[in-house]
Design a protein around this motif. Structure first.
Motif, PDB file in Angstrom:
ATOM      1  N   GLU A   1      61.401  38.712  45.721  1.00 49.26           N
ATOM      2  CA  GLU A   1      61.464  37.088  46.404  1.00 49.26           C
ATOM      3  C   GLU A   1      62.559  35.838  45.508  1.00 49.26           C
ATOM      4  OE1 GLU A   1      58.614  39.032  45.125  1.00 49.26           O
ATOM      5  OE2 GLU A   1      58.843  40.480  46.591  1.00 49.26           O
ATOM      6  N   ARG A   2      61.731  35.537  44.113  1.00 49.93           N
ATOM      7  CA  ARG A   2      62.201  34.520  43.579  1.00 49.93           C
ATOM      8  C   ARG A   2      63.939  34.095  43.360  1.00 49.93           C
ATOM      9  NH1 ARG A   2      61.887  30.138  42.383  1.00 49.93           N
ATOM     10  NH2 ARG A   2      61.872  29.459  40.584  1.00 49.93           N
TER      11      ARG A   2
ATOM     12  N   GLN B   1      65.793  33.629  46.627  1.00 48.89           N
ATOM     13  CA  GLN B   1      65.294  32.144  46.773  1.00 48.89           C
ATOM     14  C   GLN B   1      66.246  31.175  45.628  1.00 48.89           C
ATOM     15  OE1 GLN B   1      61.883  30.614  45.413  1.00 48.89           O
ATOM     16  NE2 GLN B   1      61.371  29.022  46.960  1.00 48.89           N
ATOM     17  N   LEU B   2      66.420  31.593  44.509  1.00 49.06           N
ATOM     18  CA  LEU B   2      67.470  30.699  43.784  1.00 49.06           C
ATOM     19  C   LEU B   2      68.593  31.855  44.004  1.00 49.06           C
ATOM     20  CD1 LEU B   2      64.644  31.247  40.598  1.00 49.06           C
ATOM     21  CD2 LEU B   2      65.584  29.242  41.575  1.00 49.06           C
TER      22      LEU B   2
ATOM     23  N   ALA C   1      69.930  31.621  46.293  1.00 43.07           N
ATOM     24  CA  ALA C   1      70.139  30.840  48.240  1.00 43.07           C
ATOM     25  C   ALA C   1      70.802  29.828  47.851  1.00 43.07           C
ATOM     26  CB  ALA C   1      69.381  31.518  48.805  1.00 43.07           C
ATOM     27  N   GLU C   2      70.089  29.405  46.191  1.00 40.67           N
ATOM     28  CA  GLU C   2      70.617  27.583  46.571  1.00 40.67           C
ATOM     29  C   GLU C   2      71.990  26.981  45.959  1.00 40.67           C
ATOM     30  OE1 GLU C   2      68.843  24.820  46.020  1.00 40.67           O
ATOM     31  OE2 GLU C   2      67.121  25.847  45.019  1.00 40.67           O
TER      32      GLU C   2
ATOM     33  N   GLU D   1      57.124  32.888  51.903  1.00 39.42           N
ATOM     34  CA  GLU D   1      58.667  33.667  51.790  1.00 39.42           C
ATOM     35  C   GLU D   1      58.871  33.586  52.969  1.00 39.42           C
ATOM     36  OE1 GLU D   1      57.022  35.704  48.137  1.00 39.42           O
ATOM     37  OE2 GLU D   1      57.341  37.709  50.278  1.00 39.42           O
TER      38      GLU D   1
ATOM     39  N   GLU E   1      60.547  30.357  52.916  1.00 39.98           N
ATOM     40  CA  GLU E   1      62.146  30.009  52.677  1.00 39.98           C
ATOM     41  C   GLU E   1      63.038  30.745  53.314  1.00 39.98           C
ATOM     42  OE1 GLU E   1      61.763  26.962  51.213  1.00 39.98           O
ATOM     43  OE2 GLU E   1      62.118  28.282  48.996  1.00 39.98           O
TER      44      GLU E   1
ATOM     45  N   LEU F   1      65.947  29.080  54.788  1.00 42.75           N
ATOM     46  CA  LEU F   1      68.069  29.247  53.709  1.00 42.75           C
ATOM     47  C   LEU F   1      68.828  29.741  54.708  1.00 42.75           C
ATOM     48  CD1 LEU F   1      66.285  29.862  50.365  1.00 42.75           C
ATOM     49  CD2 LEU F   1      67.873  28.053  50.936  1.00 42.75           C
TER      50      LEU F   1
END
Lengths: 320, 439
Positions: free
Chosen positions: A174-175, A178-179, A181-182, A203, A206, A210
């Protein structure tokens, strides 16, 4: 300002500075003692640079070395030898993880002094990239986070490969999404849909945040905003994301939700706030049907904040 | 019979904004009852609430009341007025000057509403102050399409960061950067002043849903906002929201930074405290300090690296609105240091070491010498300056005469107009008085 007020302020500050100076002197004395108790091989350094001696001495307690790092930040970028020592500590997998973590933090601080730090920039980048495969999870995550926020192509490749099953993921899946998708120049929408489909409330929120960079996500975002079974924080985020992506489309939906007394107050509030502050004035105040419905909302005291916000919009009308 | 007061710090709409710095004002008599001069008293209309003011016929001697004699012919009489430290306003116009006949028990010849507009500790702002700031900032951002994108662009590329970081002009450049942003916010709402984050103390009210957003410590690092907080529409670099994960407990803890007192000690104890030691120095980083500008490392850098996310790296930090509160505190610390050590005169080496211009003898990098103009406001582009100038010129406002359209590094030092009234920039801090600390 009275002279006594200035005097009082100055006296207080003087006392604080005096206390701070005493604490620093006493620390320096402790540091010299600690350095002298450490590895004899560092004896020549102990005399001149007790801080460097303690920092490099793996026989000393981690707490003692971390405290040195905490106190180093001020002039650190002016001392190449300290930067190099910290780079060595960070990359030394046999060193204590707390010390490595504190050294990594301090390198981040030094990197802020961009011009002075430039000679070490590449070595720092390489150290961060090396940490992506470190055994310590905290160090890994810190490195991946720092690199991903700066859209580092190597870490993006690692994350992508991990998500596709072509390699290990340095952080939880999941992280990783997220990262990755920066960087919204990458095609992250499939990963964000995955995160939305299987994630916790946080989640999913987020994922929805995003998604706002991807026009193809519009229908998904609209569906989330309409979904009364969805968590409030996720629906609120979908309002913001949809507004970013398709403002006109959002405004029509926001008018519908804002005037629907059966929907949740928090969602209606977001809709009204957005229309009031970020909406197209002609679209808001030129819509007679909406204004009429808003009058009813303003008179409905079953949800007082919503009613108050509706009245505030009506009062802000150019005709008022 | 009535009086009319005119203060020389009005905005374009005629509203008056004051700080702790005295500004010139005049008062005159209108519709006199006789040909005799009239004795009047200036005071605060309500000394129990709102911003408070002080008055005097000299800049350095102000008090909460002032007796003046006004000629009947309507000629103007000059005086000075300033906010009465530390009693600032919390709303526009809540500081009211009353002019009354001397000896009269009641009645006013005139009342004049002003605002004592100061930068405050963000953790102590009222809900209304928070809402005004957040709404103005979100409006400036306008979901990524507003003027804020130029502020973001000023702090991104490597060449741009060289103008702002890693050299002695760090504090001057960021003082200008903050003031530029604050003036844009004040165009949206003139009652807004930038708040500061005291990163050496717990500040739970800042990291709340109705202010800069709350990160769920047990969650995924999401930044959560209340339903009425427009920062939920924050957008930078084409991406919605903010990435911010604190490394400390924002409810009870503080960032991993030195305390105010420790910071103020860098550069040494007064009266010998210095800003920067110049070239060739090789400080031992724990036992020695070689200038106040070391604070760029700790607390400044440490405050940034107390988080993961946008604020952690120089090139992405302004994507998080917290950046501006963090830097406001950095600037406040410089202001406290200046006040405590009397460091307002840029011609003195202890105030600023590199007093020439780039290329002159004993100079440092361009943009970091006292006489250098600062990018981007100077509109100078091309190496060694960055290739474009996202914000130029510096906004000039009627409420304060300085720093002009193309500020120099040295222009940012005497920000309260202590040595030169024309250097006044129209901002101040709630805990930094005008003047210098007593000996």
């Amino acid at each position: 300002m009275s002279e006594s007020a200035a005097q009082k302020l100055k006296d207080e500050l003087e006392q604080q500075l005096s206390d701070s100076a005493s604490a620093r002197d006493s620390y320096v004395s402790e540091l010299e003692d600690a350095a002298a108790e450490g590895d004899a091989a560092l004896e020549s350094t102990v005399q001149q640079e007790p801080a460097m001696a303690v920092l490099c001495d793996k026989t000393l307690p981690a707490k003692t070395r971390v405290e040195v790092l905490d106190r180093l930040a001020g002039a650190i970028s002016r001392r190449d030898d300290y930067i190099e020592a910290m780079l060595e500590i960070v990359q030394d997998a046999d060193d204590d993880d707390d010390v490595r973590s504190a050294a990594l933090n301090l390198l981040g601080t030094a990197a802020f002094q961009v011009a002075r730090f430039r000679p070490h920039e590449q070595a720092y980048l390489q150290a961060l990239r090396d940490l992506v495969s470190d055994e310590d999870a905290n160090l890994r995550e810190a490195a991946v986070d720092t690199l991903a926020v700066q859209h580092d192509p190597e870490v993006q490749q690692t994350l992508l490969a991990g998500l596709q099953g072509d390699g290990p993921l340095p952080v939880p899946r999941e992280r990783a999404i997220q990262l990755l998708a920066e960087d919204d120049h990458l095609d992250n929408l499939p990963w964000l849909r995955e995160l939305y489909a299987g994630g916790s409330d946080d989640e999913r929120q987020e994922a929805v945040r995003l998604m706002s960079a991807y026009p193809a996500a519009r229908e998904t975002l609209e569906g989330v905003l309409r979904d009364r079974d969805e968590a409030t924080q996720v629906r609120q985020q979908s309002a913001a994301s949809l507004h970013n992506l398709a403002p006109e489309h959002f405004e029509n939906l926001a008018k519908e939700i804002a005037t629907d007394s059966s929907d949740y107050a928090e969602i209606r509030m977001v809709s009204l706030s957005t229309l009031q502050h970020l909406g197209d004035s002609d679209s808001v105040y030129g819509d007679a049907d909406f204004l009429s419905a808003l009058q009813d909302v303003g008179a409905d005291e079953s949800a007082p904040p919503v009613a108050e916000r509706a009245r505030s919009i009506i009062e802000g009308s150019p005709e008022q | 019979m009535r009086t009319e007061i005119n203060i020389s710090s009005k905005d374009a709409a005629g509203r008056t904004y004051l700080t702790w710095a005295p500004v010139r004002a005049t008062i005159k008599l209108l519709e006199p009852a006789s040909a005799d001069p009239v004795r009047v008293v200036l005071s605060n209309n309500d000394s129990s609430r709102g911003g408070q003011l002080e008055f005097g016929t000299a800049r350095d001697r102000l008090a909460p009341t002032l007796n003046l004699t006004l000629p009947a012919n309507g000629a103007e009489i000059a005086f000075f007025v300033a906010g009465d430290f530390p009693k600032s306003s919390s709303a526009d116009g809540d500081a009211v000057i009353k002019s009354a006949l001397a000896g009269a028990a009641r009645g006013a010849l005139s009342t004049t509403s002003v605002m004592v507009r100061v930068r405050k500790d963000a953790n102590t702002l009222s809900p209304a102050e928070r809402a005004r700031f957040v709404t103005a900032l979100a409006t400036l951002n306008d979901q990524g399409a507003g003027l804020f994108k130029n502020f973001r662009a000023m702090h991104r590329e490597s060449a741009a960061l060289d103008q702002a970081h890693g050299a002695p002009g760090f504090l001057s450049w960021h003082r200008a950067y903050l003031l530029d942003l604050e003036r844009e916010l004040q165009k949206i709402n003139p009652s807004v002043a930038l708040p500061y984050w005291r990163f050496d103390r717990p500040a739970p009210n800042i990291f709340a849903e109705d202010f800069l957003g709350r990160t769920n410590p047990d969650g995924f690092g999401n930044v959560l906002f209340s339903s009425s907080n427009l920062l939920r529409f924050w957008q930078t670099d084409g991406q919605a929201g903010i990435s911010r994960r604190p490394n400390f407990n924002v409810q009870t803890g503080r960032a991993n930074v030195s305390t105010d007192a420790t910071t103020l000690l860098t550069g040494g104890a007064r009266p010998n405290a210095i800003f920067d030691s110049g070239p060739g120095q090789d400080p031992e980083p724990v036992t020695s300090s070689f200038g106040f500008d070391e604070m760029e490392g700790n607390p400044h850098g440490n405050a940034h690296t107390s988080f993961q996310g946008h604020i952690r790296s120089a090139s992405t930090a302004p994507r998080d609105p917290l950046f501006f509160l963090l830097h406001c505190n950095v600037d406040r610390l410089w202001g406290v240091w200046q006040w405590f050590n009397n460091r307002f005169d840029g011609t003195q080496a202890k105030t600023y070491f590199f007093r020439g211009t780039a290329g002159s003898r004993s100079s440092t990098d361009i943009g970091h010498n006292l006489g250098d103009t600062m990018w981007p406001w100077n509109n100078v582009t091309g190496a060694p300056r960055p290739s474009n100038a996202p914000r130029t010129p510096f906004p000039v406002v009627p409420v304060a005469p300085s720093p002009g359209r193309a500020p120099k590094v040295g222009d940012m030092i005497d920000y309260q107009g202590l040595l030169n009234a024309n250097s006044r920039q129209g901002f101040c801090y709630d805990d930094v008085p005008y003047g210098i600390a007593p000996p």
